[in-house]
Design a protein around this motif. Structure first.
Motif, PDB file in Angstrom:
ATOM      1  N   LYS A 137       2.383 -12.888  15.302  1.00 10.54           N
ATOM      2  CA  LYS A 137       1.366 -11.780  15.090  1.00 10.54           C
ATOM      3  C   LYS A 137       0.305 -12.551  14.034  1.00 10.54           C
ATOM      4  CE  LYS A 137       0.821  -7.171  12.981  1.00 10.54           C
ATOM      5  NZ  LYS A 137      -0.193  -7.608  11.981  1.00 10.54           N
ATOM      6  N   ASP A 174      -3.691 -12.341  14.504  1.00 12.84           N
ATOM      7  CA  ASP A 174      -4.364 -11.677  13.234  1.00 12.84           C
ATOM      8  C   ASP A 174      -5.710 -12.458  12.653  1.00 12.84           C
ATOM      9  OD1 ASP A 174      -2.738  -9.220  13.832  1.00 12.84           O
ATOM     10  OD2 ASP A 174      -1.706  -9.612  11.860  1.00 12.84           O
ATOM     11  N   LYS A 176      -9.661 -11.423  13.266  1.00 14.40           N
ATOM     12  CA  LYS A 176     -10.369 -11.378  11.976  1.00 14.40           C
ATOM     13  C   LYS A 176     -11.418 -12.031  11.902  1.00 14.40           C
ATOM     14  CE  LYS A 176      -6.609  -9.782   8.697  1.00 14.40           C
ATOM     15  NZ  LYS A 176      -5.950 -10.457   7.491  1.00 14.40           N
ATOM     16  N   ASN A 227      -4.203  -5.289  12.806  1.00 15.38           N
ATOM     17  CA  ASN A 227      -4.519  -6.625  12.918  1.00 15.38           C
ATOM     18  C   ASN A 227      -5.878  -7.403  12.229  1.00 15.38           C
ATOM     19  OD1 ASN A 227      -4.282  -5.564  16.423  1.00 15.38           O
ATOM     20  ND2 ASN A 227      -2.711  -6.908  15.431  1.00 15.38           N
TER      21      ASN A 227
END
Length: 827
Positions: free
Chosen positions: A535, A539, A543, A811
């Motif tokens: 994850k 993420d 981003k 996220n």
């Protein structure tokens, strides 16, 4: 089996104190009123909220009375009639008036069980027929006096003065009366030795072990007595609870064996335990693990509410006869219950002993045991005929149980033992339009993957300037993806240009640094092949590409590109997703409404980290529903009602005007994520924000509440046995509310298990949509979600809002760059 313990909450502690589990109840005593305050023993009692459980308190909000066009009838007529069964059982209730009395204690008693014990020392005054909710008493007859004063004695000889005040008369279908019926029914389940966990009741004799006896699955029942148009029914459904047979302590010790450095042990333990729901068998409760307290252990003391101190070891031995063997284990921290709408509500930490906590649900390790997973799925995923037979057997078990019947007959409550027959209608087939062709989608099966990939899409965006990143060891997967894209895209009309390919390391910084160098203002798509589904890496990439360097992106786990026979199907879905993220459209349906904007609203609540809640707002910005505007609103943790809708709507209307060159005539909103108890709040808070802005432009509004989490199920007799209703089945009689303009739609098609319908409630409507129009429109919109070539459970704008809120909340945790607001970058 002993009757299950009642869940209780902790007494508020002074600042700086740690909330510990329930205090000992032995030797509880109360001093006489003249000797207040209470003794330490009574002060140590846990507190339960004085507010009675009010699942019916807001159901009487009459949203239909202001809708003139459906005052006389809210029932549609289109479609083929179909006979169904529902998992509801007719309730026969007492014909007499009941009497409600409020109960006051002096000194005040917080513990609900002690309140009940003290009150029913005077059962001769009230009689055997009574229902007590902890704060008020329901009786079938009126007492001789409107105010009765009683004196009760505790075990220690303390005196408690009880005052019984007459409150009001209740008709059998009054919401308060219905709440008491639910209390009575749940009391019968306790008498039948069902074990209460949360709100549901489980049959301990039905449990089965899976995964080499490392997992225990319990079967239970969800029940509620509810009023509908013509009758009361008992809605009953089957639920399951998965309990691991290892403890949180076992997990900690396993991590300690694998890692030598204390720093990494703590990181790994937190990663595995934080966010889990654990079950404590000693008090039959569940808690969410929010943190690990490595600075405290069972040796430590905590201060009880009476000021005395006790160690965790002593407490658990005294209270629950539980022996803690490892005195050096850390403590788990739970911040308490987290519910929607709890804005600015303090959460008292509860410290738990890992050795006494059993995680619920499946771990990744257990999921990999494919053989047992199929057995577990079979245990939990009941087909319609299995579900119906089990539920009827459950009701019949209550009917033949003498203890349960004695309890119910005191109030003349009876339940039919057969599922409720009900009529529905199957809506007409929906026609799907792509660029050059159209095809009808019938109720079975509602899937058009083959058609969507074999003909040009409605609007295509070519991969002209795109970037492909991949780890060095997955270069073959990157080449495989390129070859497959060139095979599947020509028939869909997508042109795939030469990709700019870059090798990266597996760590997130390598992806980010490479993207900084290779993404330019001309780049229209970034594809990142990932070595796994970790994850943090995902993420960080999202981003960067959604906030700092805004460009549509697609992440693909390398393993999915090794799927052999299914690779072309997977690649087709990837290509279609990328097309949508760049602003293209796959297909459309004709809604039947001209110049109408459709809006979806949903909220994401981070109940693990207690971060800000995210409201997702998604609106169609052309008549064909092929262009969408998306915006998210950051709110206080737990806040469900959305602020700032006016500015979201203004931005969406500006986007519509740029596409269509004129404003819409009407707006239809699908609002997901709110319960029946929040209808008035929507009328008071969210709808006025929209109306005030739309009134300036003379635009009409329809506001529809979408409810997915329901326990109602429908079955149809077909081919000699019960099956799921076909996609497009609508139900708008019998199990709808007289006060609401509501209906159910079964929009999904499922071959496995029992399908769940969706409940819709039109609470505001100046467009004046008639029942057939709003039902047909809602079903058509369930065909417009571009991430799946089939029907989904809710209308597309509603699900887009959910995807947006979830993506931002889970996220990227920051507001995306506004340049992405006109594409579905979050698919």
């Amino acid at each position: 089996m002993a009757a299950p313990l009642q869940p209780r909450r902790q007494a508020p502690l002074e600042e700086g104190h740690v909330a510990a589990p329930e205090q000992p109840r032995e030797k509880q005593g109360v001093q006489s009123p003249e000797q207040l305050p209470l003794t330490a023993g009574l002060q140590a009692l846990s507190v339960r909220s004085r507010r009675p459980a009010g699942i019916f308190q807001d159901l009487v909000v009459n949203t239909r009375e202001s809708l003139e066009h459906v005052k006389h009838s809210k029932t549609g007529s289109e479609g083929k009639v179909i006979e169904l069964l529902a998992n509801h059982f007719q309730v026969t209730y007492p014909p007499w008036i009941a009497y409600k009395y409020n109960i006051d204690y002096k000194p005040d008693i917080k513990d609900i069980d002690l309140r009940e014990n003290l009150l029913f020392q005077h059962e001769s005054t009230f009689g055997r027929r009574h229902i007590f909710d902890g704060n008020s008493l329901l009786l079938p007859r009126r007492l001789q006096s409107s105010n009765v004063e009683l004196v009760s004695w505790t075990r220690d000889g303390g005196i408690v003065k009880i005052t019984v005040h007459f409150s009001k008369e209740l008709r059998p279908t009054h919401p308060d009366c219905l709440r008491y019926y639910n209390i009575l029914f749940r009391r019968t389940l306790k008498l039948m030795n069902f074990k209460q966990i949360g709100r549901n009741y489980y049959d301990e004799n039905s449990k089965e072990n899976f995964c080499d006896n490392r997992l225990e699955a319990w079967r239970g029942y969800v029940t509620s007595v509810l009023p509908y148009e013509h009758s009361l029914t008992l809605c009953s459904d089957i639920c399951h609870k998965l309990l691991r047979l290892e403890t949180a302590y076992d997990i900690i010790m396993r991590r300690c064996e694998k890692s030598l450095q204390d720093k990494y042990i703590r990181e790994e333990v937190s990663k595995e335990l934080v966010g889990l729901i654990v079950f404590t068998r000693y008090n039959n409760k569940t808690y969410r693990v929010d943190a690990i307290n490595w600075d405290q252990s069972p040796r430590d003391t905590f201060k009880k509410s009476d000021g005395s101190e006790i160690t965790f070891v002593e407490y658990y031995m005294q209270q629950y006869n539980q022996i803690i063997t490892d005195l050096d284990q850390p403590l788990l921290v739970s911040q308490g219950r987290w519910r929607k709408g709890q804005k600015n509500t303090p959460h008292e930490p509860v410290l738990l002993i890992p050795q006494l906590c059993y995680p619920t649900g499946l771990s990744d390790e257990l999921r990999q045991k494919s053989k047992d997973m199929s057995k577990l799925t079979k245990f939990m995923q009941l087909y319609p005929w299995e579900r119906k037979n089990e539920l009827e057997a459950f009701i019949n078990k209550i009917r033949v149980n003498r203890t349960a019947q004695n309890e119910l007959q005191r109030w003349s409550l009876r339940f039919d033992t057969n599922c409720l027959p009900i009529s529905g209608r199957i809506l007409r087939d929906v026609k799907i339009f792509q660029r050059d062709v159209s095809f009808g989608i019938g109720p079975q099966p509602a899937d058009w993957m083959r058609e969507s990939r074999s003909t040009p899409l409605l609007t295509v965006k070519s991969l002209s300037h795109w970037v492909l990143l991949h780890p060095r060891e997955h270069g073959n997967n990157a080449q495989s993806l390129l070859r497959s894209l060139r095979k599947v895209t020509p028939t869909m009309g997508i042109t795939v240009g030469q990709a700019n390919m870059y090798e990266v390391n597996e760590d997130p910084s390598s992806y980010i640094s490479t993207l900084r160098k290779c993404v330019t203002s001309h780049t229209n798509m970034v594809v990142c092949i990932l070595p796994d589904s970790e994850k943090h890496r995902y993420d960080e990439i999202k981003k960067f590409l959604c906030i700092h360097c805004p460009v549509p992106s697609q992440c693909v786990v390398a393993e999915t590109l090794m799927s052999g026979n299914t690779l072309l199907t997977i690649t087709t879905k990837i290509a279609q997703q990328m097309n949508c993220k760049m602003g293209g459209a796959l297909w459309k349906v004709e809604t039947g409404l001209q110049k109408t904007m459709f809006i979806g609203i949903d909220c994401f609540h981070d109940i693990v980290n207690r971060q800000k809640s995210i409201a997702g707002f998604v609106a169609s910005t052309n008549e064909e529903l092929t262009k969408w505007y998306s915006q998210c609103v950051f709110q206080e943790p737990g806040q469900e009602l959305v602020d700032g809708l006016s500015s979201c709507l203004e931005a969406a209307l500006d986007s519509w005007f740029r596409n269509v060159q004129q404003q819409p005539d009407s707006v239809v909103v699908y609002r997901d994520g709110v319960g029946d108890g929040q209808l008035q709040a929507l009328l008071d808070h969210e709808i006025p924000q929209l109306v005030s802005h739309l009134r300036k432009h003379q635009v009409k509004l329809t506001f529809i509440v979408v409810k997915k989490r329901i326990n109602t199920r429908f079955f149809v007799q077909s081919q000699g046995r019960l099956q799921n209703p076909p996609s497009g089945t609508v139900i708008d009689v019998a199990l709808t509310r007289e006060e609401w303009y509501d209906f159910y739609i079964v929009s999904q098609s499922s071959k496995h298990g029992t399908v769940t319908p969706t409940h819709y409630n039109v609470i505001y409507d100046t467009i004046c949509l008639d029942p057939d129009t709003v039902q047909r429109l809602t079903y058509k919109l369930c065909h417009m979600y571009y991430n799946f070539p089939g029907t989904i459970r809710v209308p597309a704008p509603c699900h887009y809002a959910h995807k947006l809120a979830y993506f931002v909340g889970q996220n990227i945790q920051q507001e995306p760059h506004n340049s992405l607001s006109n594409c579905l970058y979050y698919l």
